[in-house]
Design a protein around this motif. Sequence first.
Motif, short mmCIF file in Angstrom:
data_model
loop_
_atom_site.label_atom_id
_atom_site.label_comp_id
_atom_site.label_asym_id
_atom_site.label_seq_id
_atom_site.Cartn_x
_atom_site.Cartn_y
_atom_site.Cartn_z
N ALA A 165 0.85 -1.20 0.00
CA ALA A 165 0.00 0.00 0.00
C ALA A 165 0.89 1.24 0.00
N LYS A 166 1.92 1.21 0.79
CA LYS A 166 2.83 2.35 0.89
C LYS A 166 3.53 2.59 -0.46
N ARG A 167 4.01 1.50 -1.04
CA ARG A 167 4.71 1.62 -2.34
C ARG A 167 3.78 2.17 -3.42
N LEU A 168 2.54 1.66 -3.41
CA LEU A 168 1.58 2.10 -4.42
C LEU A 168 1.26 3.59 -4.26
N LYS A 169 1.15 4.01 -3.00
CA LYS A 169 0.84 5.42 -2.76
C LYS A 169 1.97 6.32 -3.23
N GLU A 170 3.18 5.83 -3.09
CA GLU A 170 4.32 6.59 -3.58
C GLU A 170 4.26 6.74 -5.10
N MET A 171 3.55 5.78 -5.75
CA MET A 171 3.39 5.85 -7.21
C MET A 171 2.09 6.57 -7.58
N GLN A 172 1.52 7.28 -6.62
CA GLN A 172 0.25 8.03 -6.81
C GLN A 172 -0.94 7.11 -7.08
N ILE A 173 -0.84 5.86 -6.68
CA ILE A 173 -2.00 4.97 -6.83
C ILE A 173 -2.63 4.82 -5.45
N GLU A 174 -3.80 5.44 -5.29
CA GLU A 174 -4.39 5.48 -3.96
C GLU A 174 -5.75 4.82 -3.87
N THR A 175 -6.41 4.64 -4.99
CA THR A 175 -7.74 4.02 -4.96
C THR A 175 -7.74 2.73 -5.77
N ALA A 176 -8.75 1.92 -5.51
CA ALA A 176 -8.89 0.66 -6.23
C ALA A 176 -9.03 0.92 -7.73
N LYS A 177 -9.70 2.05 -8.07
CA LYS A 177 -9.90 2.36 -9.49
C LYS A 177 -8.55 2.66 -10.16
N GLN A 178 -7.73 3.46 -9.47
CA GLN A 178 -6.41 3.77 -10.03
C GLN A 178 -5.58 2.51 -10.23
N LEU A 179 -5.67 1.61 -9.27
CA LEU A 179 -4.91 0.36 -9.39
C LEU A 179 -5.45 -0.47 -10.57
N ARG A 180 -6.77 -0.53 -10.67
CA ARG A 180 -7.40 -1.30 -11.74
C ARG A 180 -6.95 -0.80 -13.11
N ASP A 181 -6.83 0.55 -13.22
CA ASP A 181 -6.50 1.14 -14.52
C ASP A 181 -5.00 1.24 -14.78
N SER A 182 -4.20 0.72 -13.84
CA SER A 182 -2.76 0.75 -14.09
C SER A 182 -2.41 -0.37 -15.06
N ASN A 183 -1.20 -0.33 -15.58
CA ASN A 183 -0.79 -1.34 -16.56
C ASN A 183 -0.36 -2.63 -15.85
N ALA A 184 -1.18 -3.67 -16.04
CA ALA A 184 -0.96 -4.91 -15.29
C ALA A 184 0.42 -5.51 -15.55
N LYS A 185 0.87 -5.45 -16.80
CA LYS A 185 2.18 -6.04 -17.15
C LYS A 185 3.32 -5.28 -16.46
N ASP A 186 3.24 -3.94 -16.51
CA ASP A 186 4.24 -3.11 -15.82
C ASP A 186 4.28 -3.41 -14.34
N MET A 187 3.08 -3.52 -13.79
CA MET A 187 2.98 -3.73 -12.34
C MET A 187 3.52 -5.10 -11.97
N ARG A 188 3.36 -6.05 -12.88
CA ARG A 188 3.92 -7.38 -12.63
C ARG A 188 5.44 -7.28 -12.53
N ALA A 189 6.05 -6.49 -13.42
CA ALA A 189 7.50 -6.32 -13.38
C ALA A 189 7.93 -5.62 -12.09
N LYS A 190 7.14 -4.64 -11.68
CA LYS A 190 7.53 -3.87 -10.49
C LYS A 190 7.25 -4.63 -9.20
N PHE A 191 6.15 -5.39 -9.16
CA PHE A 191 5.78 -6.11 -7.94
C PHE A 191 5.95 -7.61 -8.17
N SER A 192 4.86 -8.24 -8.59
CA SER A 192 4.95 -9.69 -8.81
C SER A 192 3.73 -10.12 -9.61
#
Length: 419
Positions: A191-218
Amino acid sequence: MTIFALVDCNNFYASCERVFNPKLEGVPLVVLSNNDGCVIARSNEAKRLQIPLGAPFFKWKNFFIKNNVKWQSSNYALYGDLSSRVMASLANFCPDIEIYSIDESFLNLFSLNFYDLVEYCQQIKSAVKQWTGIPISIGIAPTKTLAKVANYIAKKETVTGVFDLRDEKIRERVLEDFPIENIWGIGRRNAKRLKEMQIETAKQLRDSNAKDMRAKFSVVMERLIQELQGISCLPLESVQARKQIMSSRSFGHSVIKLEELEQALSSYVARACYKLRQQKSRAKGIYVFLHTSMFNEKDLRYANSITRQFPESSNHTGYIISHAKSCLRKIYKPGYKYQKTGLMLLDLIDDQISQYDLFSENNSIKSDKLMQTIDLINIKYGRNTVFSSSQGITQPWKMKANFISPCYTTRWNDLVKVI
Ligand SMILES: [Mg+2]
């Protein structure tokens, strides 16, 4: 296709306490952890008084008295039994069920889609309340992650206790306001890491790039994003036998004598073996541990553990107790004030495919019969009607539970009396 419903019991432990004790209805109520240490469950009234989870009982006792807050020791026999009743009731309405925790279940309602599912869930809710006394909330959605969100809304923002998140417009609005830290599976650190990336709501997370996020997280994060998009990645996992069984407790007061430790450990083994047989498994090994209090600065500290493979797999209480005790003797050191001992049964296998030791002297068919009989007696007449003498009779090491409610549903002597 899937339509998931997440069914969650409201304030489960507190609700269980109320089922047989109407005096606790409508008043602030908290349930205390083992040894009456701290608050582990709260009724809505207690939440409104802003009593936090984990509040230490000794610090809050005066506050409780002043504010007419009732408290109970935890009574796991009661909660476990009411939990199975709730789950059995749910299975009546939907055979596709995954029991996720003591108070949560996922249902796959897809095959029942010819019903009005919101109305159907209302029926489930009132039936469960009527049959078990436990209030539940239900969230409906196309994926498990969204069903969790829906349940959250059902509990916080509806009077009916049922919320349907299948409509895309409604989902859009809900996800917009839904903070990421409340999403199932997002830990504090993510949650902390996501907030640092300006992703604060479920909608913002949903609309992020899943492939990119896989590389950054898992890959777990990628799946979570897809789940938020309405693509189901997490199927219903029907009842799966556990791979390990753990059993341990803290003592009511510190224990020094080996004999008392052995008694306590034997009792935990008996409990673990019962669970082992219920899920039709045998264990191939055991892990035994003991330790002193790790926080008490004054006393000497000591902790140790040991693992052992059995010559042959077993679910026989006597056999496993004797191994557990001999492990304990290996790691026990005299002179310490022990706070906890326990065990884990390891490498569990199906009891049908067990291989017996060619040179074994154990007659396993006879021993299986004996165990079955003991289990039956204990189910019928109450836990520990028949028990191994190594568990001890007086059990002075038992933990404190000074405010425990009766075992209304699992002990004949504790049945509610109507006068
Ligand atoms: Mg709950």
